[in-house]
Design a protein around this motif. Structure first.
Motif, PDB file in Angstrom:
ATOM      1  N   ASP A  29      16.267  11.990 -17.772  1.00 43.79           N
ATOM      2  CA  ASP A  29      15.299  11.274 -17.045  1.00 43.79           C
ATOM      3  C   ASP A  29      14.410  12.016 -16.186  1.00 43.79           C
ATOM      4  N   ARG A  33       7.669  12.411 -13.922  1.00 45.67           N
ATOM      5  CA  ARG A  33       7.507  12.842 -12.670  1.00 45.67           C
ATOM      6  C   ARG A  33       7.523  14.204 -12.383  1.00 45.67           C
ATOM      7  N   ARG A  42       1.890  13.627 -18.570  1.00 43.70           N
ATOM      8  CA  ARG A  42       3.099  13.210 -18.927  1.00 43.70           C
ATOM      9  C   ARG A  42       3.665  14.055 -19.995  1.00 43.70           C
ATOM     10  N   ARG A  80       5.590   2.126 -23.761  1.00 43.17           N
ATOM     11  CA  ARG A  80       4.898   3.180 -23.265  1.00 43.17           C
ATOM     12  C   ARG A  80       3.415   3.437 -24.232  1.00 43.17           C
TER      13      ARG A  80
END
Ligand code: IPE
Ligand code: IPE
Ligand code: MG
Length: 249
Positions: A29, A33, A42, A80
């Motif tokens: 994960d 970020r 992203r 998403r």
């Protein structure tokens, strides 16, 4: 220079590679970020994360780990934006094509956990080819969780078991934990000893709900693209300091 300091770091972390956990599972994960911190889209985070996966999987094989299971795409990740999902699938295709090209050299057995039916036929075929070519390799097995959800896995197992009962191949009175495990994607794979989650979230996010019943957890704030061999050593060292009791004393 960098190489030497890395070596020192690795040696300073007290992980005993002669008694590794048998099975490590990773919730990879933090790609988004990582990208955001750098002002990148992203998708750039996912590309960097794919490289990290390659490095860590190769390292796990080199140190003699028996099983590595990674969470690549969850059954919830379809929520998403289409562009992000498309980019992840594109990276997967690139990775599988490269993996097939290097297979005879790497000799890593690969399996896929999850419902592959919503994937494009091209991706499904690539997964199947990867699986077939690598089936006879011994040593390290890498399980890629793709469109995987723990609840979905358990429901499917229950359906398959019910069907076996209805058709006389199984008897509900004889169902045991071990037999039920034989209906899961992870059939034949020992439960993960250690589950690592990067980027600091304190949750399972539907990962290996059944199999992680007695796993040790290691959560790090490091974002997946920054995860390194040193970080893996830290996780293994933490695991080796735990007292696993499995309900005993
Ligand atoms: C993990 O990174 C990769 C997938 C879920 C496919 P994220 O994309 O979830 O990264 P964050 O959590 O948004 O930082
Ligand atoms: C879990 O991460 C799925 C993968 C790493 C593939 P998510 O980023 O999807 O999990 P949540 O949404 O933070 O729970
Ligand atoms: Mg995330």
């Amino acid at each position: 220079m960098a190489l030497f300091s890395k070596k020192t770091d690795l040696a300073q972390i007290q992980a005993d590679l002669s008694r590794l956990p048998r099975h490590i599972a990773i919730i990879m994960d933090g790609n988004g970020r990582w990208a955001k911190k750098r002002g990148l889209p992203r998708t750039a985070g996912h590309a960097a994360g794919a490289e990290t996966f390659r490095t860590i999987a190769t390292y796990c094989k080199d140190i003699g780990l028996d099983y590595l299971t990674v969470y690549a795409f969850s059954s919830e990740n379809w929520k998403r934006p289409e562009e992000e999902v498309g980019a992840i699938m594109g990276l997967l295709k690139k990775y599988l094509l490269e993996a097939i090209g290097r297979m005879e050299r790497d000799r890593v057995k690969m399996e896929f956990f999850g419902d592959l039916s919503p994937l494009t036929s091209e991706l499904r075929e690539l997964c199947e080819r990867t699986r077939e070519i690598s089936q006879h390799y011994e040593g390290c097995q890498v399980n890629i969780c793709l469109n995987y959800g723990g609840r979905d896995e358990i429901v499917r197992a229950a359906q398959a078991f019910a069907l076996d009962c209805a058709e006389g191949r199984a008897d509900p009175n004889h169902l045991t934990v071990d037999r039920f495990g034989g209906y899961l994607y992870s059939k034949g794979v020992p439960d993960p000893d250690l589950v690592i989650r990067t980027s600091g979230e304190l949750r399972l996010s539907n990962f290996l709900l059944w199999q992680a019943a007695y796993s040790e957890f290691y959560i790090t704030d490091v974002l997946w693209p920054d995860f390194s061999k040193e970080e893996l050593h830290r996780a293994i060292a933490a695991y080796q300091s735990r007292d696993r009791r499995f309900g005993g004393v």
